[in-house]
Write a protein that holds these residues in place. Structure first.
Motif, PDB file in Angstrom:
ATOM      1  N   ARG A  17       0.057  -5.051  12.967  1.00  0.00           N
ATOM      2  CA  ARG A  17       1.062  -5.082  11.919  1.00  0.00           C
ATOM      3  C   ARG A  17       1.433  -6.752  12.156  1.00  0.00           C
ATOM      4  N   SER A  18       2.065  -7.188  12.656  1.00  0.00           N
ATOM      5  CA  SER A  18       2.430  -8.011  12.722  1.00  0.00           C
ATOM      6  C   SER A  18       1.535  -9.361  12.273  1.00  0.00           C
ATOM      7  N   LYS A  19       0.030  -9.153  12.320  1.00  0.00           N
ATOM      8  CA  LYS A  19      -0.774 -10.216  11.454  1.00  0.00           C
ATOM      9  C   LYS A  19      -1.070 -10.191  10.105  1.00  0.00           C
ATOM     10  N   GLY A  20      -0.223  -8.797  10.068  1.00  0.00           N
ATOM     11  CA  GLY A  20      -0.388  -8.354   8.004  1.00  0.00           C
ATOM     12  C   GLY A  20      -1.163  -7.721   7.824  1.00  0.00           C
ATOM     13  N   ARG A  21      -1.660  -6.293   8.787  1.00  0.00           N
ATOM     14  CA  ARG A  21      -2.169  -5.056   8.095  1.00  0.00           C
ATOM     15  C   ARG A  21      -0.402  -4.142   7.546  1.00  0.00           C
ATOM     16  N   ARG A  22      -1.058  -3.412   6.471  1.00  0.00           N
ATOM     17  CA  ARG A  22       0.343  -2.799   5.499  1.00  0.00           C
ATOM     18  C   ARG A  22       0.361  -1.173   5.799  1.00  0.00           C
ATOM     19  N   VAL A  23      -0.976  -1.157   5.798  1.00  0.00           N
ATOM     20  CA  VAL A  23      -1.484   0.311   5.906  1.00  0.00           C
ATOM     21  C   VAL A  23      -1.117   1.095   7.758  1.00  0.00           C
ATOM     22  N   PRO A  24      -1.213   2.057   7.741  1.00  0.00           N
ATOM     23  CA  PRO A  24      -1.414   2.947   9.156  1.00  0.00           C
ATOM     24  C   PRO A  24      -2.775   2.879   9.138  1.00  0.00           C
ATOM     25  N   LEU A  25      -2.559   2.636  10.446  1.00  0.00           N
ATOM     26  CA  LEU A  25      -4.387   3.029  11.882  1.00  0.00           C
ATOM     27  C   LEU A  25      -5.630   3.629  11.069  1.00  0.00           C
ATOM     28  N   ASP A  26      -4.347   4.882  10.269  1.00  0.00           N
ATOM     29  CA  ASP A  26      -6.043   6.296  10.305  1.00  0.00           C
ATOM     30  C   ASP A  26      -5.958   5.991   8.776  1.00  0.00           C
ATOM     31  N   ILE A  27      -5.397   5.252   7.474  1.00  0.00           N
ATOM     32  CA  ILE A  27      -6.551   4.786   6.953  1.00  0.00           C
ATOM     33  C   ILE A  27      -6.979   3.452   6.567  1.00  0.00           C
ATOM     34  N   ALA A  28      -7.064   2.641   8.002  1.00  0.00           N
ATOM     35  CA  ALA A  28      -7.266   1.313   7.573  1.00  0.00           C
ATOM     36  C   ALA A  28      -8.754   1.379   7.616  1.00  0.00           C
ATOM     37  N   ILE A  29      -9.581  -0.287   7.461  1.00  0.00           N
ATOM     38  CA  ILE A  29     -10.595  -0.257   6.693  1.00  0.00           C
ATOM     39  C   ILE A  29     -11.381  -0.977   8.159  1.00  0.00           C
ATOM     40  N   ASP A  30     -12.469  -0.693   8.691  1.00  0.00           N
ATOM     41  CA  ASP A  30     -13.316  -1.703   9.105  1.00  0.00           C
ATOM     42  C   ASP A  30     -13.566  -3.178   8.425  1.00  0.00           C
ATOM     43  N   GLU A  31     -13.384  -3.899   8.402  1.00  0.00           N
ATOM     44  CA  GLU A  31     -13.338  -5.109   7.374  1.00  0.00           C
ATOM     45  C   GLU A  31     -14.021  -5.032   6.264  1.00  0.00           C
ATOM     46  N   PRO A  32     -12.831  -4.813   6.104  1.00  0.00           N
ATOM     47  CA  PRO A  32     -12.810  -4.352   3.853  1.00  0.00           C
ATOM     48  C   PRO A  32     -13.512  -5.866   3.442  1.00  0.00           C
ATOM     49  N   THR A  33     -13.953  -6.005   2.518  1.00  0.00           N
ATOM     50  CA  THR A  33     -14.795  -6.363   1.582  1.00  0.00           C
ATOM     51  C   THR A  33     -14.016  -7.028   0.128  1.00  0.00           C
ATOM     52  N   VAL A  34     -13.760  -7.946  -0.513  1.00  0.00           N
ATOM     53  CA  VAL A  34     -12.523  -8.073  -1.603  1.00  0.00           C
ATOM     54  C   VAL A  34     -13.658  -6.916  -2.565  1.00  0.00           C
TER      55      VAL A  34
END
Length: 92
Positions: A17-34
């Motif tokens: 979160r401190s590095k920029g993630r804005r979603v909770p880990l349960d809906i976060a994605i491994d290496e999302p692409t544009v």
């Protein structure tokens, strides 16, 4: 016209979160692409433009960003969470 910028780091499960993630880990994605983010934004109903030559200020890797146009009806947090949910659905 409002343009929202969506960086892959907003959705990345490997980013804190401190590095920029804005979603909770349960809906976060491994290496999302544009490409995945843009496709998910179009599924939600927004126009998406990919800019590949951009670097998120807190990262060194150039992953690009996605510009979402005309997202007046949703807050940025709601938009990012909806896109994360659709990227997860697209991967399944």
């Amino acid at each position: 016209m409002v343009e929202n910028v969506i960086w892959p780091a907003y959705l990345d499960a490997d980013v804190s979160r401190s590095k920029g993630r804005r979603v909770p880990l349960d809906i976060a994605i491994d290496e999302p692409t544009v490409e995945e983010i843009a496709a998910a934004a179009q599924q939600v109903g927004y126009d998406a433009v990919i800019e590949r030559d951009q670097t998120y200020p807190r990262e060194y890797e150039r992953r690009g960003r996605v510009l979402i146009k005309d997202a007046d009806d949703a807050s940025k947090n709601d938009l990012v969470q909806a896109i994360a949910a659709y990227v997860t659905a697209l991967r399944e």
